[in-house]
Design a protein around this motif. Structure first.
Motif, PDB file in Angstrom:
ATOM      1  N   PHE A   7      16.466   9.952   4.269  1.00  0.00           N
ATOM      2  CA  PHE A   7      15.422  10.681   4.486  1.00  0.00           C
ATOM      3  C   PHE A   7      13.774  10.129   4.976  1.00  0.00           C
ATOM      4  O   PHE A   7      13.724  10.368   5.106  1.00  0.00           O
ATOM      5  CB  PHE A   7      15.808  11.151   2.750  1.00  0.00           C
ATOM      6  N   MET A   8      13.612   9.485   3.644  1.00  0.00           N
ATOM      7  CA  MET A   8      12.847   8.235   4.253  1.00  0.00           C
ATOM      8  C   MET A   8      12.359   8.069   5.642  1.00  0.00           C
ATOM      9  O   MET A   8      11.636   7.721   6.757  1.00  0.00           O
ATOM     10  CB  MET A   8      12.621   7.506   3.593  1.00  0.00           C
ATOM     11  N   ALA A   9      13.395   7.220   6.313  1.00  0.00           N
ATOM     12  CA  ALA A   9      14.089   7.201   7.733  1.00  0.00           C
ATOM     13  C   ALA A   9      12.934   7.956   8.380  1.00  0.00           C
ATOM     14  O   ALA A   9      13.215   7.728   9.798  1.00  0.00           O
ATOM     15  CB  ALA A   9      14.880   6.547   7.669  1.00  0.00           C
ATOM     16  N   LYS A  10      14.107   8.697   8.486  1.00  0.00           N
ATOM     17  CA  LYS A  10      13.563  10.287   8.753  1.00  0.00           C
ATOM     18  C   LYS A  10      11.896  10.880   9.264  1.00  0.00           C
ATOM     19  O   LYS A  10      11.927  11.721  10.408  1.00  0.00           O
ATOM     20  CB  LYS A  10      14.822  11.630   8.600  1.00  0.00           C
ATOM     21  N   LYS A  11      11.143  10.106   8.084  1.00  0.00           N
ATOM     22  CA  LYS A  11      10.001  11.306   8.402  1.00  0.00           C
ATOM     23  C   LYS A  11       8.990  10.001   8.727  1.00  0.00           C
ATOM     24  O   LYS A  11       9.322   9.596   8.875  1.00  0.00           O
ATOM     25  CB  LYS A  11       9.782  10.841   6.362  1.00  0.00           C
ATOM     26  N   SER A  12       7.936  10.634   9.445  1.00  0.00           N
ATOM     27  CA  SER A  12       6.824  10.161  10.250  1.00  0.00           C
ATOM     28  C   SER A  12       6.398   9.256   9.350  1.00  0.00           C
ATOM     29  O   SER A  12       5.793   9.576   7.681  1.00  0.00           O
ATOM     30  CB  SER A  12       5.962  10.996  11.019  1.00  0.00           C
ATOM     31  N   VAL A  13       5.188   8.520   9.280  1.00  0.00           N
ATOM     32  CA  VAL A  13       3.959   7.655   8.530  1.00  0.00           C
ATOM     33  C   VAL A  13       2.951   8.251   8.109  1.00  0.00           C
ATOM     34  O   VAL A  13       3.675   8.658   6.641  1.00  0.00           O
ATOM     35  CB  VAL A  13       3.511   6.268   8.966  1.00  0.00           C
ATOM     36  N   GLY A  14       2.600   9.859   8.471  1.00  0.00           N
ATOM     37  CA  GLY A  14       2.389  10.934   8.292  1.00  0.00           C
ATOM     38  C   GLY A  14       2.539  11.371   6.955  1.00  0.00           C
ATOM     39  O   GLY A  14       2.131  12.175   5.370  1.00  0.00           O
ATOM     40  N   GLU A  15       4.379  11.255   6.943  1.00  0.00           N
ATOM     41  CA  GLU A  15       4.645  12.511   6.391  1.00  0.00           C
ATOM     42  C   GLU A  15       5.369  11.583   4.552  1.00  0.00           C
ATOM     43  O   GLU A  15       4.846  12.148   3.786  1.00  0.00           O
ATOM     44  CB  GLU A  15       6.083  13.214   6.668  1.00  0.00           C
ATOM     45  N   ILE A  29      10.040   8.375  -5.795  1.00  0.00           N
ATOM     46  CA  ILE A  29      10.449   8.634  -4.389  1.00  0.00           C
ATOM     47  C   ILE A  29       8.876   8.472  -3.543  1.00  0.00           C
ATOM     48  O   ILE A  29       9.029   7.928  -2.741  1.00  0.00           O
ATOM     49  CB  ILE A  29      10.554  10.091  -4.401  1.00  0.00           C
ATOM     50  N   ARG A  30       8.297   7.945  -4.266  1.00  0.00           N
ATOM     51  CA  ARG A  30       6.730   7.778  -3.837  1.00  0.00           C
ATOM     52  C   ARG A  30       5.756   6.722  -3.716  1.00  0.00           C
ATOM     53  O   ARG A  30       5.771   5.761  -2.970  1.00  0.00           O
ATOM     54  CB  ARG A  30       5.057   8.553  -4.876  1.00  0.00           C
ATOM     55  N   ILE A  31       7.286   6.288  -4.502  1.00  0.00           N
ATOM     56  CA  ILE A  31       7.185   4.203  -4.721  1.00  0.00           C
ATOM     57  C   ILE A  31       8.475   3.825  -3.078  1.00  0.00           C
ATOM     58  O   ILE A  31       8.056   3.374  -2.096  1.00  0.00           O
ATOM     59  CB  ILE A  31       7.501   3.730  -5.606  1.00  0.00           C
ATOM     60  N   HIS A  32       8.921   4.803  -3.363  1.00  0.00           N
ATOM     61  CA  HIS A  32      10.425   4.539  -1.785  1.00  0.00           C
ATOM     62  C   HIS A  32       9.203   4.851  -0.841  1.00  0.00           C
ATOM     63  O   HIS A  32       9.613   3.823   0.196  1.00  0.00           O
ATOM     64  CB  HIS A  32      11.352   5.410  -2.497  1.00  0.00           C
ATOM     65  N   ALA A  33       8.382   6.066  -0.897  1.00  0.00           N
ATOM     66  CA  ALA A  33       7.804   6.188   0.888  1.00  0.00           C
ATOM     67  C   ALA A  33       6.934   5.446   0.781  1.00  0.00           C
ATOM     68  O   ALA A  33       6.265   4.908   2.131  1.00  0.00           O
ATOM     69  CB  ALA A  33       6.773   7.505   0.348  1.00  0.00           C
ATOM     70  N   THR A  34       6.734   4.391  -0.341  1.00  0.00           N
ATOM     71  CA  THR A  34       5.776   3.233   0.079  1.00  0.00           C
ATOM     72  C   THR A  34       5.949   2.327   0.128  1.00  0.00           C
ATOM     73  O   THR A  34       5.755   1.618   1.799  1.00  0.00           O
ATOM     74  CB  THR A  34       4.543   2.791  -1.440  1.00  0.00           C
ATOM     75  N   ARG A  40       7.716  -0.688   8.342  1.00  0.00           N
ATOM     76  CA  ARG A  40       7.453  -0.004   8.986  1.00  0.00           C
ATOM     77  C   ARG A  40       6.029  -0.883   9.593  1.00  0.00           C
ATOM     78  O   ARG A  40       6.149  -1.071  10.850  1.00  0.00           O
ATOM     79  CB  ARG A  40       6.779   1.281   9.236  1.00  0.00           C
ATOM     80  N   GLU A  41       5.099  -0.716   8.449  1.00  0.00           N
ATOM     81  CA  GLU A  41       3.639  -1.339   9.215  1.00  0.00           C
ATOM     82  C   GLU A  41       3.599  -2.622   8.913  1.00  0.00           C
ATOM     83  O   GLU A  41       2.667  -3.658   9.392  1.00  0.00           O
ATOM     84  CB  GLU A  41       2.613  -0.354   8.393  1.00  0.00           C
ATOM     85  N   GLY A  42       4.238  -3.208   7.664  1.00  0.00           N
ATOM     86  CA  GLY A  42       3.413  -4.534   7.125  1.00  0.00           C
ATOM     87  C   GLY A  42       2.744  -4.669   6.378  1.00  0.00           C
ATOM     88  O   GLY A  42       2.408  -3.701   5.724  1.00  0.00           O
ATOM     89  N   ASP A  43       2.316  -6.140   5.816  1.00  0.00           N
ATOM     90  CA  ASP A  43       0.812  -5.848   4.741  1.00  0.00           C
ATOM     91  C   ASP A  43       0.174  -5.916   5.288  1.00  0.00           C
ATOM     92  O   ASP A  43      -0.268  -6.097   6.300  1.00  0.00           O
ATOM     93  CB  ASP A  43       1.107  -7.590   4.107  1.00  0.00           C
ATOM     94  N   PHE A  73      -7.744  -6.016 -10.807  1.00  0.00           N
ATOM     95  CA  PHE A  73      -6.451  -5.231 -10.793  1.00  0.00           C
ATOM     96  C   PHE A  73      -6.245  -4.591  -9.857  1.00  0.00           C
ATOM     97  O   PHE A  73      -5.212  -3.544  -9.747  1.00  0.00           O
ATOM     98  CB  PHE A  73      -6.861  -4.456 -11.883  1.00  0.00           C
ATOM     99  N   THR A  74      -6.761  -4.822  -8.799  1.00  0.00           N
ATOM    100  CA  THR A  74      -5.735  -4.652  -6.993  1.00  0.00           C
ATOM    101  C   THR A  74      -4.264  -4.952  -6.860  1.00  0.00           C
ATOM    102  O   THR A  74      -4.274  -6.233  -7.114  1.00  0.00           O
ATOM    103  CB  THR A  74      -6.774  -5.094  -6.644  1.00  0.00           C
ATOM    104  N   TRP A  75      -3.399  -4.158  -6.993  1.00  0.00           N
ATOM    105  CA  TRP A  75      -2.455  -4.289  -6.177  1.00  0.00           C
ATOM    106  C   TRP A  75      -1.929  -3.817  -4.775  1.00  0.00           C
ATOM    107  O   TRP A  75      -2.874  -2.358  -4.662  1.00  0.00           O
ATOM    108  CB  TRP A  75      -1.607  -3.751  -7.489  1.00  0.00           C
ATOM    109  N   SER A  76      -1.309  -4.726  -3.950  1.00  0.00           N
ATOM    110  CA  SER A  76      -1.529  -4.546  -2.357  1.00  0.00           C
ATOM    111  C   SER A  76       0.108  -2.629  -2.727  1.00  0.00           C
ATOM    112  O   SER A  76       0.837  -3.074  -3.764  1.00  0.00           O
ATOM    113  CB  SER A  76      -0.874  -5.304  -1.836  1.00  0.00           C
ATOM    114  N   SER A  77       0.485  -2.370  -1.764  1.00  0.00           N
ATOM    115  CA  SER A  77       1.707  -1.398  -1.623  1.00  0.00           C
ATOM    116  C   SER A  77       2.795  -1.987  -2.151  1.00  0.00           C
ATOM    117  O   SER A  77       3.657  -1.365  -3.024  1.00  0.00           O
ATOM    118  CB  SER A  77       1.379  -0.716  -0.626  1.00  0.00           C
TER     119      SER A  77
END
Length: 134
Positions: A7-15, A29-34, A40-43, A73-77
């Protein structure tokens, strides 16, 4: 590949970004999208030192007191995605702090955020309270 990954692989980055910022979707689901965006984009190019430099510059501009200023307290995606996986695999906060090479209090704050964002749809409210110490 599981159905969520497909499902996630079919979505655009904007979606995917829309999913991340929507409260309609479960935290997992939001974490999976992250994770899919990171795949796709890397760090992001900004490192810890650059984050700290931005904080120091902001402090110079604003005469304010920041509690626990020495902590980060900053964390990367990617780190948030990894944290979620560690929690699902039953790692303790102390183990996670060691894995990230971070202060335990930094991990505790991320854990508080993780608990607040999880939806009670999957588990009963009492179980979330017990896990997160509410």
């Amino acid at each position: 590949m599981n159905s969520l990954t497909e499902f996630m692989a079919k979505k655009s980055v904007g979606e995917l970004y829309a999913i991340i910022h929507s409260e309609e979707f479960d935290y997992d689901i939001r974490i999976h999208a992250t994770g899919e965006i990171m795949r796709r984009e890397g760090d992001p190019p900004m490192g810890k030192e650059q984050h700290r430099e931005i904080k120091v510059n902001n402090l110079r501009r604003n005469s304010i007191y920041i509690a626990c200023e020495e902590l980060d307290f900053t964390w990367s995606s990617k780190e948030v995605y990894q944290f979620n996986r560690y929690m699902k695999n039953g790692k303790t906060l102390e183990e996670i702090a060691e894995l990230f090479e971070r202060n335990i209090d930094e991990v505790r704050i991320l854990h508080i955020d993780w608990c607040r964002r999880r939806r009670p749809r999957k588990m009963g409210r009492n179980l979330i309270d017990a896990i997160c110490g509410n």
